[in-house]
Motif scaffolding. Structure first.
Motif, PDB file in Angstrom:
ATOM      1  N   VAL A  25       0.861  -1.188   0.000  1.00  0.00           N
ATOM      2  CA  VAL A  25       0.000   0.000   0.000  1.00  0.00           C
ATOM      3  C   VAL A  25       0.887   1.225   0.000  1.00  0.00           C
ATOM      4  O   VAL A  25       2.007   1.183   0.518  1.00  0.00           O
ATOM      5  CB  VAL A  25      -0.933   0.096   1.240  1.00  0.00           C
ATOM      6  N   ILE A  26       0.385   2.288  -0.598  1.00  0.00           N
ATOM      7  CA  ILE A  26       1.068   3.565  -0.413  1.00  0.00           C
ATOM      8  C   ILE A  26       0.400   4.216   0.785  1.00  0.00           C
ATOM      9  O   ILE A  26      -0.819   4.426   0.797  1.00  0.00           O
ATOM     10  CB  ILE A  26       0.988   4.438  -1.682  1.00  0.00           C
ATOM     11  N   LEU A  27       1.195   4.424   1.835  1.00  0.00           N
ATOM     12  CA  LEU A  27       0.645   5.007   3.060  1.00  0.00           C
ATOM     13  C   LEU A  27       0.487   6.513   2.894  1.00  0.00           C
ATOM     14  O   LEU A  27      -0.459   7.105   3.404  1.00  0.00           O
ATOM     15  CB  LEU A  27       1.565   4.707   4.256  1.00  0.00           C
TER      16      LEU A  27
ATOM     17  N   GLU B 289       1.068   9.159  -2.775  1.00  0.00           N
ATOM     18  CA  GLU B 289       0.831   8.740  -4.166  1.00  0.00           C
ATOM     19  C   GLU B 289       0.508   9.964  -5.020  1.00  0.00           C
ATOM     20  O   GLU B 289       0.026  10.977  -4.500  1.00  0.00           O
ATOM     21  CB  GLU B 289      -0.289   7.692  -4.288  1.00  0.00           C
ATOM     22  N   HIS B 290       0.724   9.876  -6.275  1.00  0.00           N
ATOM     23  CA  HIS B 290       0.608  10.957  -7.268  1.00  0.00           C
ATOM     24  C   HIS B 290       1.697  12.016  -7.069  1.00  0.00           C
ATOM     25  O   HIS B 290       2.405  12.342  -8.013  1.00  0.00           O
ATOM     26  CB  HIS B 290      -0.778  11.621  -7.293  1.00  0.00           C
ATOM     27  N   PHE B 291       1.850  12.528  -5.833  1.00  0.00           N
ATOM     28  CA  PHE B 291       2.870  13.546  -5.600  1.00  0.00           C
ATOM     29  C   PHE B 291       4.249  12.967  -5.903  1.00  0.00           C
ATOM     30  O   PHE B 291       5.156  13.653  -6.353  1.00  0.00           O
ATOM     31  CB  PHE B 291       2.770  14.051  -4.152  1.00  0.00           C
ATOM     32  N   VAL B 292       4.387  11.658  -5.677  1.00  0.00           N
ATOM     33  CA  VAL B 292       5.658  10.957  -5.904  1.00  0.00           C
ATOM     34  C   VAL B 292       6.058  10.983  -7.388  1.00  0.00           C
ATOM     35  O   VAL B 292       7.239  10.968  -7.714  1.00  0.00           O
ATOM     36  CB  VAL B 292       5.575   9.499  -5.365  1.00  0.00           C
ATOM     37  N   VAL B 293       5.073  11.060  -8.270  1.00  0.00           N
ATOM     38  CA  VAL B 293       5.356  11.071  -9.711  1.00  0.00           C
ATOM     39  C   VAL B 293       6.152  12.330 -10.068  1.00  0.00           C
ATOM     40  O   VAL B 293       6.982  12.328 -10.970  1.00  0.00           O
ATOM     41  CB  VAL B 293       4.021  11.015 -10.517  1.00  0.00           C
TER      42      VAL B 293
ATOM     43  N   VAL C 194      -6.440  -2.374  -8.174  1.00  0.00           N
ATOM     44  CA  VAL C 194      -7.065  -1.550  -7.140  1.00  0.00           C
ATOM     45  C   VAL C 194      -6.046  -0.782  -6.299  1.00  0.00           C
ATOM     46  O   VAL C 194      -6.378  -0.234  -5.265  1.00  0.00           O
ATOM     47  CB  VAL C 194      -8.003  -2.381  -6.223  1.00  0.00           C
ATOM     48  N   GLY C 195      -4.784  -0.785  -6.741  1.00  0.00           N
ATOM     49  CA  GLY C 195      -3.776   0.004  -6.029  1.00  0.00           C
ATOM     50  C   GLY C 195      -2.997  -0.773  -4.985  1.00  0.00           C
ATOM     51  O   GLY C 195      -2.264  -0.189  -4.187  1.00  0.00           O
ATOM     52  N   LEU C 196      -3.148  -2.093  -4.980  1.00  0.00           N
ATOM     53  CA  LEU C 196      -2.412  -2.878  -3.982  1.00  0.00           C
ATOM     54  C   LEU C 196      -1.136  -3.487  -4.579  1.00  0.00           C
ATOM     55  O   LEU C 196      -0.509  -4.357  -3.975  1.00  0.00           O
ATOM     56  CB  LEU C 196      -3.307  -3.971  -3.385  1.00  0.00           C
TER      57      LEU C 196
ATOM     58  N   ARG D  83       3.727   5.515 -17.043  1.00  0.00           N
ATOM     59  CA  ARG D  83       4.813   6.299 -16.435  1.00  0.00           C
ATOM     60  C   ARG D  83       4.893   6.064 -14.929  1.00  0.00           C
ATOM     61  O   ARG D  83       4.670   6.981 -14.149  1.00  0.00           O
ATOM     62  CB  ARG D  83       4.573   7.784 -16.676  1.00  0.00           C
ATOM     63  N   PRO D  84       5.204   4.871 -14.499  1.00  0.00           N
ATOM     64  CA  PRO D  84       5.199   4.617 -13.059  1.00  0.00           C
ATOM     65  C   PRO D  84       6.388   5.284 -12.370  1.00  0.00           C
ATOM     66  O   PRO D  84       7.428   5.489 -12.983  1.00  0.00           O
ATOM     67  CB  PRO D  84       5.303   3.102 -12.967  1.00  0.00           C
ATOM     68  N   SER D  85       6.217   5.611 -11.086  1.00  0.00           N
ATOM     69  CA  SER D  85       7.317   6.230 -10.337  1.00  0.00           C
ATOM     70  C   SER D  85       8.369   5.205  -9.942  1.00  0.00           C
ATOM     71  O   SER D  85       9.489   5.551  -9.620  1.00  0.00           O
ATOM     72  CB  SER D  85       6.765   6.881  -9.072  1.00  0.00           C
TER      73      SER D  85
ATOM     74  N   THR E  30      -5.744   4.921  -1.345  1.00  0.00           N
ATOM     75  CA  THR E  30      -4.384   4.427  -1.546  1.00  0.00           C
ATOM     76  C   THR E  30      -4.194   4.131  -3.033  1.00  0.00           C
ATOM     77  O   THR E  30      -5.105   3.594  -3.680  1.00  0.00           O
ATOM     78  CB  THR E  30      -4.070   3.179  -0.679  1.00  0.00           C
ATOM     79  N   GLY E  31      -3.054   4.552  -3.570  1.00  0.00           N
ATOM     80  CA  GLY E  31      -2.807   4.314  -4.999  1.00  0.00           C
ATOM     81  C   GLY E  31      -3.419   5.410  -5.855  1.00  0.00           C
ATOM     82  O   GLY E  31      -3.658   6.528  -5.398  1.00  0.00           O
ATOM     83  N   ALA E  32      -3.717   5.054  -7.084  1.00  0.00           N
ATOM     84  CA  ALA E  32      -4.064   6.064  -8.083  1.00  0.00           C
ATOM     85  C   ALA E  32      -5.431   6.704  -7.890  1.00  0.00           C
ATOM     86  O   ALA E  32      -5.690   7.783  -8.418  1.00  0.00           O
ATOM     87  CB  ALA E  32      -3.983   5.434  -9.470  1.00  0.00           C
ATOM     88  N   GLY E  33      -6.348   6.079  -7.154  1.00  0.00           N
ATOM     89  CA  GLY E  33      -7.683   6.644  -6.962  1.00  0.00           C
ATOM     90  C   GLY E  33      -8.551   6.482  -8.197  1.00  0.00           C
ATOM     91  O   GLY E  33      -8.249   5.677  -9.086  1.00  0.00           O
TER      92      GLY E  33
HETATM   93  O1  PMV Z   1      -0.956   1.555  -9.188  1.00  0.00           O
HETATM   94  P1  PMV Z   1      -1.399   2.260  -7.950  1.00  0.00           P
HETATM   95  O2  PMV Z   1      -2.850   2.483  -7.886  1.00  0.00           O
HETATM   96  O3  PMV Z   1      -0.788   1.735  -6.685  1.00  0.00           O
HETATM   97  O4  PMV Z   1      -0.838   3.770  -8.087  1.00  0.00           O
HETATM   98  C1  PMV Z   1       0.514   4.010  -8.063  1.00  0.00           C
HETATM   99  C2  PMV Z   1       0.763   5.298  -7.388  1.00  0.00           C
HETATM  100  C3  PMV Z   1       0.895   6.513  -8.264  1.00  0.00           C
HETATM  101  O5  PMV Z   1       1.630   7.447  -7.477  1.00  0.00           O
HETATM  102  C4  PMV Z   1      -0.470   7.097  -8.569  1.00  0.00           C
HETATM  103  C5  PMV Z   1       1.624   6.244  -9.568  1.00  0.00           C
HETATM  104  C6  PMV Z   1       3.082   5.878  -9.385  1.00  0.00           C
HETATM  105  O6  PMV Z   1       3.628   5.314 -10.327  1.00  0.00           O
HETATM  106  O7  PMV Z   1       3.694   6.175  -8.344  1.00  0.00           O
END
Ligand code: PMV
Length: 322
Positions: free
Chosen positions: A11-13, A16-20, A105-107, A148-150, A276-279
């Protein structure tokens, strides 16, 4: 001989998004794992099975790039080709992927598959794997799958535990002073990470004066959160999650269903809850005292979500021989 590789969901605690856009973010591995078994075959071909999907490609066709496979498997064959070209391999392999992680689902289900697959493959072909190589290969899979993943997903899945991650600097592990119990709420709404990332970036581009300070605030928030995790301060972690959720809403990635789940979790006693994740769908997480996990899970269920009770885990990728 069988190699059994496994890697955790994440999970992103925070962040997310800002990390991009190169702000720091915090990710954690969960006690929910993908398994990839790798068996040597006598024939020179590669088979991949995942649930009821199956495909195979002959070694020659893989090397000459003359094959067509299900979109779902494409990144895996690209990883496979890279490794075979680098280390040379004259046999065949059969991969069976088993994943209990809900997809899309962002997991981090895709990253966990790429990480476990890469580690198992390296072990079978090169005799060993290291985390750096695994993350690099899995990241190539992520680029194909998500645009374009981070890079945060393969990094946390390979390393396990909790990390602070920054695109330009890599990551540092965090030592959580206490166990972190989470209730995840899966919304059932399907979305694509790549689409959500593009949507957020174009909003930011349109209103840079508004979003630049917001992005910096999210960076500071992640740093505050890292300190709270290291001191084991659950109350601050929860409050910072709530603030982070507000920032994500302002990026336009919340939905009515996600809001419902976030508020249901908070009302049932979670210390904090956020996307959590992309939303745009996907899931929310809530941080909870251990005695309220079931209560929060029931509240999420009553609000139309699918609850998953989980815990942050120190275990990253592993491969055992059988
Ligand atoms: O794939 P997800 O839903 O876990 O989203 C990844 C998180 C983002 O910051 C939205 C994209 C990224 O690559 O870091």
């Amino acid at each position: 001989m069988t190699f059994l590789a496994s890697a955790p969901a994440k999970v992103i605690l925070f962040g997310e998004h800002f990390v991009v856009e190169n702000e720091p973010a915090i990710a954690a591995a969960l006690d929910l794992r993908v398994e990839v078994s790798v068996n040597l075959l006598d024939e020179k071909r590669f088979e991949i099975r995942s649930g009821n999907l199956f495909s195979f490609v002959r070694l020659d066709d893989l090397l000459s790039n003359h094959y067509s496979v299900n979109q779902h498997f494409k990144p895996l064959y690209i990883i496979l080709r890279k490794v075979i070209e680098k280390y040379g391999f004259e046999g065949g392999l059969k991969f069976i992927i088993k994943s209990p992680i809900p997809m899309g689902v962002g997991l981090g289900s895709s990253a966990a598959v790429f990480v476990a697959f890469s580690a198992g493959l390296l072990k079978a072909v090169a005799g060993e794997y290291d985390l750096e190589k695994v993350v690099k290969l899995a990241s190539e899979g992520e680029i194909l799958a998500h645009g374009r993943p981070s890079g945060i997903d393969p990094t946390i899945s390979a390393n396990g535990g909790v990390i602070v991650y920054r695109k330009s600097e890599g990551f540092i592990p965090l030592k959580a002073a206490i166990p972190l119990h989470l209730v995840i709420g899966v919304s059932g709404e399907v979305r694509s990470t790549a689409t959500m990332v593009e949507k957020v970036l174009s909003l930011k581009k349109r209103f840079p004066e508004i979003f630049e300070p917001l992005y910096h605030a999210a960076g500071h928030l992640a740093i505050e959160a890292a300190k709270a995790i290291e001191r084991g301060d659950l109350t601050s972690i929860g409050m910072l999650m709530n603030i982070n959720h507000g920032l994500l809403s302002s990026l336009g990635v919340s939905t009515m269903n996600l809001e419902r789940l976030v508020h249901a979790a908070r009302d049932a006693g979670a210390l904090g809850a956020k996307i959590t994740g992309a939303g745009g769908g996907g899931a929310i997480i809530s941080i909870c005292p251990q005695n309220l996990l079931e209560t929060v899970a029931s509240a999420i269920k009553r609000s139309g979500g699918f609850p998953l009770i989980s815990k942050v885990s120190d275990r990253g990728v592993s491969v055992i021989e059988r």
